[in-house]
Design an enzyme around this catalytic site. Structure first.
Site, PDB file in Angstrom:
ATOM      1  N   PHE A 171      43.509  48.042  39.845  1.00 13.11           N
ATOM      2  CA  PHE A 171      43.877  48.256  38.286  1.00 13.11           C
ATOM      3  C   PHE A 171      43.194  47.762  37.374  1.00 13.11           C
ATOM      4  CE2 PHE A 171      46.737  44.689  38.702  1.00 13.11           C
ATOM      5  CZ  PHE A 171      46.688  44.174  37.302  1.00 13.11           C
ATOM      6  N   LYS A 195      38.302  56.521  44.981  1.00 13.88           N
ATOM      7  CA  LYS A 195      39.796  56.418  44.728  1.00 13.88           C
ATOM      8  C   LYS A 195      40.091  55.138  43.484  1.00 13.88           C
ATOM      9  CE  LYS A 195      43.364  54.297  46.342  1.00 13.88           C
ATOM     10  NZ  LYS A 195      44.202  54.098  45.062  1.00 13.88           N
ATOM     11  N   SER A 248      43.343  43.313  46.080  1.00 17.17           N
ATOM     12  CA  SER A 248      44.048  42.114  46.554  1.00 17.17           C
ATOM     13  C   SER A 248      43.624  41.729  48.102  1.00 17.17           C
ATOM     14  CB  SER A 248      45.603  42.409  46.575  1.00 17.17           C
ATOM     15  OG  SER A 248      45.798  43.374  47.573  1.00 17.17           O
ATOM     16  N   CYS A 303      39.989  38.930  37.854  1.00 21.18           N
ATOM     17  CA  CYS A 303      39.775  38.244  38.926  1.00 21.18           C
ATOM     18  C   CYS A 303      38.796  36.975  38.719  1.00 21.18           C
ATOM     19  CB  CYS A 303      39.159  38.936  39.977  1.00 21.18           C
ATOM     20  SG  CYS A 303      37.574  39.332  39.254  1.00 21.18           S
ATOM     21  N   GLU A 403      48.105  33.501  43.872  1.00 22.24           N
ATOM     22  CA  GLU A 403      47.203  34.218  42.781  1.00 22.24           C
ATOM     23  C   GLU A 403      48.423  34.788  41.928  1.00 22.24           C
ATOM     24  OE1 GLU A 403      44.976  37.761  43.533  1.00 22.24           O
ATOM     25  OE2 GLU A 403      43.528  37.202  41.815  1.00 22.24           O
TER      26      GLU A 403
END
Ligand code: NAD
Length: 520
Positions: A171, A195, A248, A303, A403
């Site tokens: 996302f 996707k 993730s 990230c 995280e």
């Protein structure tokens, strides 16, 4: 202003505010160059993170729709792989122009669905656009190798497409990551089933529309939607030869393990915990400003966000100045022109971030700037977390080990560079790291000894431009071939070597040999 079906398919109008959308439209599938209404029975509401108003509904694509997307891509591959490199290059030139033309429109879709500020969303688009621009140089990037291996004999090496490839996106970069995948995949002759994240698929759909306008033939690029059932379908589908995943650890490990077990090539970029080391000889103002941007920009949902700083020696005393800088950041809806950071993606994410902040306090760290319960008057229902700084953070604490993916900066303090390097190297992740110093020898030692894939020297977010590749390391990556750059081209191609002998009739030797040919 409403997000009409027209707005999804044409350039104007598009939404540039957080006002409630009167008649939200469903998110469409993109199959065979057509935007189609899904026949799904399961739909996910997508909310504007600044208001939690509904923006659209995203379908869980049906099995028939998923199969149709792969059928379409498989059909298209037969002819697309036969197009010349120059044909594909011309489409990419046009695609790049259109991405630039609709840059604001894509960015606005990101701000609406993902929450980041409009200026930051423009950076999200540009970083992806640069991958497409670099892909235009395919004619020199894809040249093979050739050697005359024997008299009249040569061996040539080609890079050929894999077939249908899938991209499963996160996302937090709704344009950049789809564009890490699409340009290198199609320029090398593959066809794609993508996707996007079910939490913000709008940018990918605009990208699809522009790819079609650029002349990409039917079926070369298809978009399906959903969550785990869609991913499971893609992992099991034998016609899909490779999967690019960013997201993730949990999803990535699963996709890598099952995808490779099914014989697919998989590249998976996972989570991170990026440290920035501040040396006493660094330029204080430069370092602190860089860190504030890198820690709190995009509400920490990058990230490559700096999530831990390691003060060395006296720089521990600089934290109070960092706190003052962070306090001045404006937290608001992403369309507000003065917003420095927007909301986090969901109420669940906000709750998780706030509980991790609390865990740090419970485990003995000190919250010197607390962004919990942050109130943005104009957007009372948004998922806002204010900039947060926690000192005294140590390995073993939840806030250090997990995280956080929010605007939370942990501070660990050590006395020497060696201790700082040891701390970073002991962390399981190895995505990005930075050092702030004015010493060449310190920078040189750091660069050599640090176990991290992307190293910044006085650069807080060292994401390489697409001439290079995105080179995470350790637990931040699974698979051998990185995203974009030379490695990206290699990921989407397989090598073929041809050994050819062209000998004149009169040079054909008499007799034959049954021994292994050695091409002497
Ligand atoms: P996520 O793993 O929740 O979602 C990523 C994709 O996987 C989505 O398309 C989602 O639908 C799918 N997915 C989620 N759970 C799944 C499951 N159980 N089974 C199958 N598919 C599943 O990740 P996210 O929250 O969208 O993105 C944030 C994460 O991505 C962070 O950990 C961040 O560090 C990471 N990230 C890494 C990089 C990198 O290059 N290393 C870049 C961007 C984001």
């Amino acid at each position: 202003r409403t997000l009409s079906a027209t707005a999804m398919r044409t350039r104007t109008p598009y939404i540039t505010s957080h006002e409630r959308i009167e008649h939200p439209q469903n998110t469409k599938l993109f199959l065979d160059n057509q935007f189609l209404e899904s026949k799904a029975t399961t739909w996910m509401d997508l909310h504007d993170p600044a208001t939690n108003n509904i923006v659209t509904r995203v379908p869980q694509s049906t099995t028939d729709e998923l199969a149709a997307a792969v059928d379409s891509a498989a059909r298209a591959f037969k002819s697309w792989r036969k197009t010349t490199l120059l044909t594909r290059q011309q489409i990419m030139f046009k695609f790049v122009q259109l991405l630039r033309r609709d840059w604001d429109r894509i960015a606005a879709s990101i701000t609406l669905e993902q929450g980041k500020t409009f200026a930051d969303a423009k950076g999200d688009v540009l970083r992806g656009l640069q991958v497409a621009e670099t892909a235009c140089g395919v004619t020199t990037q894809l040249t093979g190798e050739l050697l005359e291996v024997s008299t009249d004999m040569e061996t040539r090496c080609y890079r050929e497409p894999l077939g249908v490839v899938a991209a499963i996106c996160p996302f937090n970069f709704p344009a950049m990551i789809p564009l890490w995948c699409l340009p290198p995949a199609i320029i090398t002759g593959n066809t794609v089933v993508m996707k996007p994240s079910e939490r913000d698929p709008g940018a990918a759909l605009i990208i699809a529309e522009l790819a079609k306008e650029a002349g990409l033939p039917d079926g070369v690029f298809n978009i399906v939607h959903g969550t785990a059932p869609t991913v499971d379908f893609l992992i099991e589908e034998p016609r899909i030869k490779a999967i690019s995943f960013v997201g993730s650890d949990r999803a990535g490990k699963y996709i890598y393990t099952r995808g490779t077990a099914n014989g697919k090539r998989v590249q998976a970029n996972l989570g991170a915990k990026n440290h920035a080391i501040i040396m006493p000889d660094s330029n204080k103002s430069q370092a602190l400003k860089a860190i504030v941007g890198a820690a709190f920009g995009a509400a920490g949902q990058r990230c490559m966000a700096v999530s831990v700083i390691v003060t060395v020696g006296v720089t521990k005393q600089w934290i109070s100045e960092l706190v003052e800088l962070a306090k001045n950041l404006k937290v608001s809806g992403g369309f507000e022109p003065d917003a420095d950071l927007g909301p986090v993606i969901s109420p669940q994410s906000k709750a998780r971030i706030e509980s991790l902040i609390q865990s740090a306090a419970d485990e003995g760290a000190e919250i010197v700037l607390d962004g919990r319960g942050y109130n943005v008057e104009k957007y009372a229902n948004g998922n806002f977390v204010g900039p947060t700084i926690i000192t005294g953070v140590k390995p073993g604490m939840r806030a250090y080990e997990e995280e956080i993916f929010g605007p939370v900066l942990s501070v660990a303090s050590v006395d020497t560079l060696d201790e700082a390097i040891a701390l970073v190297n002991a962390n399981k992740y190895g995505n990005g790291v930075a050092i702030f110093t004015s010493s060449g020898s310190v920078a040189s030692k750091f660069q050599k000894e640090i176990e991290c894939g992307q190293v910044g020297i006085n650069v807080p977010i060292p994401v390489p431009l697409p001439t290079f590749s995105f080179t995470g390391n350790k637990s931040s990556i699974l698979g051998d071939l990185n995203f974009y750059g030379k490695a990206g081209m290699h990921f989407y191609t397989q090598m073929k070597t041809v050994t050819a002998l062209w000998r004149s009739e009169d040079a054909v030797p008499e007799g034959f040999s049954v021994n292994m040919p050695t091409q002497k």
